[in-house]
Design a protein around this motif. Structure first.
Motif, mmCIF file in Angstrom:
data_model
loop_
_atom_site.group_PDB
_atom_site.id
_atom_site.type_symbol
_atom_site.label_atom_id
_atom_site.label_comp_id
_atom_site.label_asym_id
_atom_site.label_seq_id
_atom_site.Cartn_x
_atom_site.Cartn_y
_atom_site.Cartn_z
ATOM 1 N N LYS A 16 39.656 -43.289 92.702
ATOM 2 C CA LYS A 16 38.291 -42.772 92.818
ATOM 3 C C LYS A 16 37.424 -43.183 91.635
ATOM 4 O O LYS A 16 36.270 -43.528 91.799
ATOM 5 C CB LYS A 16 38.308 -41.251 92.939
ATOM 6 C CG LYS A 16 38.890 -40.769 94.242
ATOM 7 C CD LYS A 16 38.794 -39.278 94.331
ATOM 8 C CE LYS A 16 39.408 -38.810 95.649
ATOM 9 N NZ LYS A 16 39.290 -37.381 95.816
ATOM 10 N N GLU A 17 37.970 -43.087 90.435
ATOM 11 C CA GLU A 17 37.224 -43.426 89.227
ATOM 12 C C GLU A 17 38.160 -44.086 88.227
ATOM 13 O O GLU A 17 39.347 -43.766 88.179
ATOM 14 C CB GLU A 17 36.637 -42.174 88.579
ATOM 15 C CG GLU A 17 35.580 -41.489 89.391
ATOM 16 C CD GLU A 17 35.052 -40.266 88.662
ATOM 17 O OE1 GLU A 17 35.826 -39.299 88.517
ATOM 18 O OE2 GLU A 17 33.891 -40.291 88.242
ATOM 19 N N TYR A 18 37.605 -44.970 87.420
ATOM 20 C CA TYR A 18 38.376 -45.585 86.339
ATOM 21 C C TYR A 18 37.397 -46.066 85.280
ATOM 22 O O TYR A 18 36.198 -46.157 85.506
ATOM 23 C CB TYR A 18 39.232 -46.751 86.842
ATOM 24 C CG TYR A 18 38.430 -47.982 87.195
ATOM 25 C CD1 TYR A 18 38.240 -48.985 86.252
ATOM 26 C CD2 TYR A 18 37.846 -48.140 88.445
ATOM 27 C CE1 TYR A 18 37.486 -50.107 86.561
ATOM 28 C CE2 TYR A 18 37.107 -49.246 88.758
ATOM 29 C CZ TYR A 18 36.924 -50.230 87.810
ATOM 30 O OH TYR A 18 36.177 -51.339 88.102
ATOM 31 N N THR A 19 37.938 -46.345 84.133
ATOM 32 C CA THR A 19 37.144 -46.939 83.061
ATOM 33 C C THR A 19 38.072 -47.811 82.231
ATOM 34 O O THR A 19 39.286 -47.616 82.240
ATOM 35 C CB THR A 19 36.468 -45.866 82.179
ATOM 36 O OG1 THR A 19 35.547 -46.496 81.296
ATOM 37 C CG2 THR A 19 37.482 -45.076 81.366
ATOM 38 N N THR A 20 37.517 -48.789 81.562
ATOM 39 C CA THR A 20 38.318 -49.614 80.658
ATOM 40 C C THR A 20 37.973 -49.227 79.226
ATOM 41 O O THR A 20 36.816 -49.024 78.886
ATOM 42 C CB THR A 20 38.064 -51.118 80.881
ATOM 43 O OG1 THR A 20 36.679 -51.385 80.714
ATOM 44 C CG2 THR A 20 38.498 -51.550 82.260
ATOM 45 N N LEU A 21 39.002 -49.097 78.424
ATOM 46 C CA LEU A 21 38.855 -48.742 77.018
ATOM 47 C C LEU A 21 39.559 -49.797 76.185
ATOM 48 O O LEU A 21 40.551 -50.371 76.613
ATOM 49 C CB LEU A 21 39.476 -47.371 76.741
ATOM 50 C CG LEU A 21 38.938 -46.202 77.572
ATOM 51 C CD1 LEU A 21 39.772 -44.956 77.328
ATOM 52 C CD2 LEU A 21 37.481 -45.940 77.247
ATOM 53 N N SER A 46 33.109 -40.792 79.043
ATOM 54 C CA SER A 46 32.508 -39.727 79.835
ATOM 55 C C SER A 46 33.245 -39.500 81.149
ATOM 56 O O SER A 46 33.208 -38.407 81.706
ATOM 57 C CB SER A 46 31.039 -40.025 80.108
ATOM 58 O OG SER A 46 30.905 -41.191 80.915
ATOM 59 N N ILE A 47 33.924 -40.509 81.663
ATOM 60 C CA ILE A 47 34.616 -40.377 82.939
ATOM 61 C C ILE A 47 35.838 -39.461 82.821
ATOM 62 O O ILE A 47 36.182 -38.745 83.745
ATOM 63 C CB ILE A 47 35.000 -41.766 83.500
ATOM 64 C CG1 ILE A 47 35.417 -41.645 84.963
ATOM 65 C CG2 ILE A 47 36.061 -42.424 82.686
ATOM 66 C CD1 ILE A 47 35.528 -42.979 85.669
ATOM 67 N N PHE A 48 36.498 -39.483 81.677
ATOM 68 C CA PHE A 48 37.619 -38.602 81.389
ATOM 69 C C PHE A 48 37.292 -37.868 80.095
ATOM 70 O O PHE A 48 37.744 -38.257 79.024
ATOM 71 C CB PHE A 48 38.921 -39.385 81.236
ATOM 72 C CG PHE A 48 39.270 -40.223 82.434
ATOM 73 C CD1 PHE A 48 39.578 -39.622 83.642
ATOM 74 C CD2 PHE A 48 39.272 -41.595 82.362
ATOM 75 C CE1 PHE A 48 39.891 -40.384 84.755
ATOM 76 C CE2 PHE A 48 39.581 -42.369 83.462
ATOM 77 C CZ PHE A 48 39.896 -41.764 84.673
ATOM 78 N N PRO A 49 36.474 -36.831 80.177
ATOM 79 C CA PRO A 49 35.962 -36.199 78.958
ATOM 80 C C PRO A 49 37.053 -35.618 78.064
ATOM 81 O O PRO A 49 38.096 -35.188 78.538
ATOM 82 C CB PRO A 49 35.033 -35.114 79.467
ATOM 83 C CG PRO A 49 35.291 -34.969 80.906
ATOM 84 C CD PRO A 49 36.028 -36.175 81.378
ATOM 85 N N VAL A 50 36.772 -35.631 76.791
ATOM 86 C CA VAL A 50 37.657 -35.097 75.767
ATOM 87 C C VAL A 50 37.096 -33.738 75.352
ATOM 88 O O VAL A 50 35.888 -33.586 75.224
ATOM 89 C CB VAL A 50 37.691 -36.044 74.541
ATOM 90 C CG1 VAL A 50 38.516 -35.464 73.417
ATOM 91 C CG2 VAL A 50 38.209 -37.410 74.949
ATOM 92 N N SER A 51 37.960 -32.762 75.147
ATOM 93 C CA SER A 51 37.517 -31.461 74.645
ATOM 94 C C SER A 51 37.489 -31.500 73.126
ATOM 95 O O SER A 51 38.417 -31.996 72.493
ATOM 96 C CB SER A 51 38.474 -30.359 75.107
ATOM 97 O OG SER A 51 38.453 -30.256 76.502
ATOM 98 N N PHE A 52 36.420 -30.977 72.570
ATOM 99 C CA PHE A 52 36.249 -30.996 71.122
ATOM 100 C C PHE A 52 36.429 -29.605 70.537
ATOM 101 O O PHE A 52 35.946 -28.624 71.091
ATOM 102 C CB PHE A 52 34.867 -31.538 70.749
ATOM 103 C CG PHE A 52 34.641 -32.947 71.219
ATOM 104 C CD1 PHE A 52 35.327 -34.002 70.638
ATOM 105 C CD2 PHE A 52 33.761 -33.224 72.255
ATOM 106 C CE1 PHE A 52 35.140 -35.300 71.075
ATOM 107 C CE2 PHE A 52 33.566 -34.522 72.692
ATOM 108 C CZ PHE A 52 34.259 -35.558 72.102
ATOM 109 N N SER A 53 37.120 -29.537 69.398
ATOM 110 C CA SER A 53 37.267 -28.264 68.694
ATOM 111 C C SER A 53 36.077 -28.027 67.778
ATOM 112 O O SER A 53 35.841 -26.903 67.342
ATOM 113 C CB SER A 53 38.567 -28.238 67.897
ATOM 114 O OG SER A 53 38.601 -29.291 66.958
#
Length: 119
Positions: A16-21, A46-53
């Motif tokens: 469904k979704e992907y991104t290249t890093l 942004s496609i696989f967001p990271v949670s920030f502390s």
């Protein structure tokens, strides 16, 4: 190779979704004058967001998100300055701190692969 994989993913109806890093290692200056190599991951997170502390997703050219392990080790927090040698010396400002998914396993094995995220 990355382009071929991206093309295959784009054509796969099950994806469904992907991104290249892109992941690279760059030297960073330590306060004591030494250096340490930090693993840096660039791309669209942004496609696989990271949670920030702490802080918010980096959006500026010199902003980074720093893993909590690296923040502790380098004694840095949001808003500080880090000398990070990416294509010549530059200064980066952590806009966020995140907790790596494999933090516990990384500490147990003493094998740290924390990533610094650049926009």
């Amino acid at each position: 190779m990355t382009a071929q994989i991206a093309t295959a993913l784009g054509q796969d109806p099950q994806v469904k979704e992907y991104t290249t890093l892109q992941t690279c290692s760059y030297p960073a200056a330590l306060p004591d004058g030494g250096t340490v190599n930090l693993t840096v991951e660039t791309g669209d997170h942004s496609i696989f967001p990271v949670s920030f502390s702490a802080g918010i997703l980096p959006t500026g050219e010199n902003e980074i998100a720093l893993s909590s392990l690296n923040a502790e080790e380098l004694k840095l927090s949001v808003g500080d300055t880090l000398d990070l040698n990416v294509n010549g010396k530059s200064q980066a400002t952590p806009s966020a701190v995140f907790i790596p998914i494999l933090r516990t396993a990384a500490k147990r094995r003493k094998f740290v692969t924390d990533l610094i995220l650049l926009p």
